[in-house]
Design a protein around this motif. Structure first.
Motif, PDB file in Angstrom:
ATOM      1  N   PRO A   6       0.817  -1.220   0.000  1.00  0.00           N
ATOM      2  CA  PRO A   6       0.000   0.000   0.000  1.00  0.00           C
ATOM      3  C   PRO A   6       0.852   1.272   0.000  1.00  0.00           C
ATOM      4  O   PRO A   6       0.559   2.215  -0.734  1.00  0.00           O
ATOM      5  N   ALA A   7       1.921   1.294   0.786  1.00  0.00           N
ATOM      6  CA  ALA A   7       2.797   2.476   0.805  1.00  0.00           C
ATOM      7  C   ALA A   7       3.452   2.689  -0.557  1.00  0.00           C
ATOM      8  O   ALA A   7       3.629   3.835  -0.989  1.00  0.00           O
ATOM      9  N   GLY A   8       3.796   1.600  -1.250  1.00  0.00           N
ATOM     10  CA  GLY A   8       4.388   1.713  -2.578  1.00  0.00           C
ATOM     11  C   GLY A   8       3.439   2.339  -3.586  1.00  0.00           C
ATOM     12  O   GLY A   8       3.839   3.159  -4.412  1.00  0.00           O
ATOM     13  N   VAL A   9       2.165   1.960  -3.509  1.00  0.00           N
ATOM     14  CA  VAL A   9       1.148   2.545  -4.396  1.00  0.00           C
ATOM     15  C   VAL A   9       1.019   4.042  -4.129  1.00  0.00           C
ATOM     16  O   VAL A   9       0.989   4.857  -5.056  1.00  0.00           O
ATOM     17  N   VAL A  10       0.962   4.408  -2.852  1.00  0.00           N
ATOM     18  CA  VAL A  10       0.831   5.825  -2.481  1.00  0.00           C
ATOM     19  C   VAL A  10       2.063   6.610  -2.932  1.00  0.00           C
ATOM     20  O   VAL A  10       1.940   7.702  -3.485  1.00  0.00           O
ATOM     21  N   ARG A  11       3.240   6.036  -2.722  1.00  0.00           N
ATOM     22  CA  ARG A  11       4.476   6.711  -3.137  1.00  0.00           C
ATOM     23  C   ARG A  11       4.471   6.939  -4.640  1.00  0.00           C
ATOM     24  O   ARG A  11       4.848   8.011  -5.123  1.00  0.00           O
ATOM     25  N   ARG A  12       4.017   5.951  -5.393  1.00  0.00           N
ATOM     26  CA  ARG A  12       3.938   6.080  -6.855  1.00  0.00           C
ATOM     27  C   ARG A  12       2.994   7.225  -7.237  1.00  0.00           C
ATOM     28  O   ARG A  12       3.251   7.971  -8.191  1.00  0.00           O
ATOM     29  N   GLN A  13       1.914   7.400  -6.470  1.00  0.00           N
ATOM     30  CA  GLN A  13       0.976   8.493  -6.722  1.00  0.00           C
ATOM     31  C   GLN A  13       1.655   9.838  -6.513  1.00  0.00           C
ATOM     32  O   GLN A  13       1.510  10.755  -7.318  1.00  0.00           O
ATOM     33  N   TYR A  14       2.433   9.982  -5.425  1.00  0.00           N
ATOM     34  CA  TYR A  14       3.147  11.243  -5.176  1.00  0.00           C
ATOM     35  C   TYR A  14       4.176  11.521  -6.271  1.00  0.00           C
ATOM     36  O   TYR A  14       4.312  12.664  -6.719  1.00  0.00           O
ATOM     37  N   LEU A  15       4.905  10.501  -6.686  1.00  0.00           N
ATOM     38  CA  LEU A  15       5.908  10.691  -7.746  1.00  0.00           C
ATOM     39  C   LEU A  15       5.252  11.118  -9.056  1.00  0.00           C
ATOM     40  O   LEU A  15       5.757  12.006  -9.746  1.00  0.00           O
ATOM     41  N   ALA A  16       4.129  10.500  -9.395  1.00  0.00           N
ATOM     42  CA  ALA A  16       3.413  10.867 -10.624  1.00  0.00           C
ATOM     43  C   ALA A  16       2.911  12.301 -10.529  1.00  0.00           C
ATOM     44  O   ALA A  16       3.011  13.073 -11.491  1.00  0.00           O
ATOM     45  N   SER A  17       2.380  12.671  -9.370  1.00  0.00           N
ATOM     46  CA  SER A  17       1.890  14.035  -9.174  1.00  0.00           C
ATOM     47  C   SER A  17       3.019  15.041  -9.319  1.00  0.00           C
ATOM     48  O   SER A  17       2.883  16.049 -10.021  1.00  0.00           O
ATOM     49  N   ALA A  18       4.162  14.775  -8.669  1.00  0.00           N
ATOM     50  CA  ALA A  18       5.302  15.700  -8.728  1.00  0.00           C
ATOM     51  C   ALA A  18       5.827  15.848 -10.152  1.00  0.00           C
ATOM     52  O   ALA A  18       6.280  16.922 -10.545  1.00  0.00           O
ATOM     53  N   ALA A  19       5.733  14.775 -10.936  1.00  0.00           N
ATOM     54  CA  ALA A  19       6.204  14.811 -12.323  1.00  0.00           C
ATOM     55  C   ALA A  19       5.158  15.395 -13.276  1.00  0.00           C
ATOM     56  O   ALA A  19       5.443  15.590 -14.457  1.00  0.00           O
ATOM     57  N   GLY A  20       3.952  15.644 -12.764  1.00  0.00           N
ATOM     58  CA  GLY A  20       2.885  16.135 -13.628  1.00  0.00           C
ATOM     59  C   GLY A  20       2.361  15.074 -14.575  1.00  0.00           C
ATOM     60  O   GLY A  20       1.757  15.398 -15.598  1.00  0.00           O
ATOM     61  N   ASP A  21       2.571  13.816 -14.243  1.00  0.00           N
ATOM     62  CA  ASP A  21       2.155  12.700 -15.093  1.00  0.00           C
ATOM     63  C   ASP A  21       0.763  12.227 -14.652  1.00  0.00           C
ATOM     64  O   ASP A  21       0.630  11.325 -13.828  1.00  0.00           O
ATOM     65  N   LEU A  22      -0.261  12.854 -15.202  1.00  0.00           N
ATOM     66  CA  LEU A  22      -1.633  12.550 -14.780  1.00  0.00           C
ATOM     67  C   LEU A  22      -2.072  11.144 -15.182  1.00  0.00           C
ATOM     68  O   LEU A  22      -2.869  10.523 -14.474  1.00  0.00           O
ATOM     69  N   ASP A  23      -1.542  10.608 -16.276  1.00  0.00           N
ATOM     70  CA  ASP A  23      -1.871   9.229 -16.652  1.00  0.00           C
ATOM     71  C   ASP A  23      -1.353   8.255 -15.605  1.00  0.00           C
ATOM     72  O   ASP A  23      -2.065   7.345 -15.179  1.00  0.00           O
ATOM     73  N   ALA A  24      -0.110   8.453 -15.174  1.00  0.00           N
ATOM     74  CA  ALA A  24       0.467   7.582 -14.140  1.00  0.00           C
ATOM     75  C   ALA A  24      -0.266   7.765 -12.821  1.00  0.00           C
ATOM     76  O   ALA A  24      -0.477   6.795 -12.084  1.00  0.00           O
ATOM     77  N   LEU A  25      -0.669   8.976 -12.521  1.00  0.00           N
ATOM     78  CA  LEU A  25      -1.414   9.222 -11.290  1.00  0.00           C
ATOM     79  C   LEU A  25      -2.763   8.499 -11.342  1.00  0.00           C
ATOM     80  O   LEU A  25      -3.141   7.811 -10.391  1.00  0.00           O
ATOM     81  N   ARG A  26      -3.468   8.633 -12.456  1.00  0.00           N
ATOM     82  CA  ARG A  26      -4.769   7.956 -12.598  1.00  0.00           C
ATOM     83  C   ARG A  26      -4.618   6.443 -12.463  1.00  0.00           C
ATOM     84  O   ARG A  26      -5.511   5.768 -11.950  1.00  0.00           O
TER      85      ARG A  26
END
Length: 132
Positions: A6-26
Motif C-alpha cells: 500500500p505504501a508503494g502505491v501511495v508513493r507512486r501516486q506522489y511521484l506521478a503528481s510531482a512529475a505532472g504525469d496525470l496518466d500515471a497518477l490515474r
C-alpha cells in the motif's frame, strides 16, 4: 508477479503528481475512488473516478498555482491504511505569494489501487496566499 505494498502505491501516486504525469497518477486510483479535499480548501469536495479527480483537483491546482508539489515526508502504515505527513509548496499565480504548509493525507489502498483519500490541511494558510 510482485504485489506492491500500500505504501508503494501511495508513493507512486506522489511521484506521478510531482512529475505532472496525470496518466500515471490515474493508474494508482481505483475506478470508484473517493477523493475528499478538506472543507475550507479552495477545491473542497468529494471527487470520484480517476478522471474526475485529476480534472477537478490536479488540473485546477495547475491553473491557480506554479510548482504545486506535495512533498511526502513520513509514512504510517496500518494494513490498507496509509497516513502520510507531508507539506505543500507552491506559488499562487494571481498573488505571487508562496505557501509551505504541513498536511496529512489518509489513503486506503485495496487491491493495489487507492480507493479512498482524505486531506487534512491548514486551509487558512492556503487561502491567505490566494488573497491580495
Amino acid at each position: 508477479m510482485t504485489h506492491e505494498s500500500p505504501a508503494g502505491v501511495v508513493r507512486r501516486q506522489y511521484l506521478a503528481s510531482a512529475a505532472g504525469d496525470l496518466d500515471a497518477l490515474r493508474a494508482t486510483l481505483a475506478p470508484d475512488v473517493e477523493w475528499k479535499e478538506m472543507a475550507g480548501f479552495p477545491l473542497a469536495g468529494t471527487y470520484r473516478t480517476p478522471e474526475g479527480v485529476t480534472a477537478a483537483v490536479m488540473q485546477q491546482l495547475g491553473k491557480d498555482w506554479d510548482d504545486w508539489t506535495a512533498h511526502d515526508d513520513t509514512y504510517v502504515v496500518d494494513g490498507e491504511n496509509v497516513v502520510v505527513l507531508a507539506r505543500y509548496t507552491a506559488v499562487n499565480k494571481a498573488t505571487g505569494k508562496p505557501i509551505d504548509v504541513r498536511v496529512a493525507h489518509h489513503f486506503v489502498v485495496r487491491g493495489g489501487l487507492i480507493v479512498r483519500f482524505e486531506q487534512f490541511v491548514d486551509t487558512a494558510l492556503v487561502r491567505d496566499a490566494m488573497s491580495a
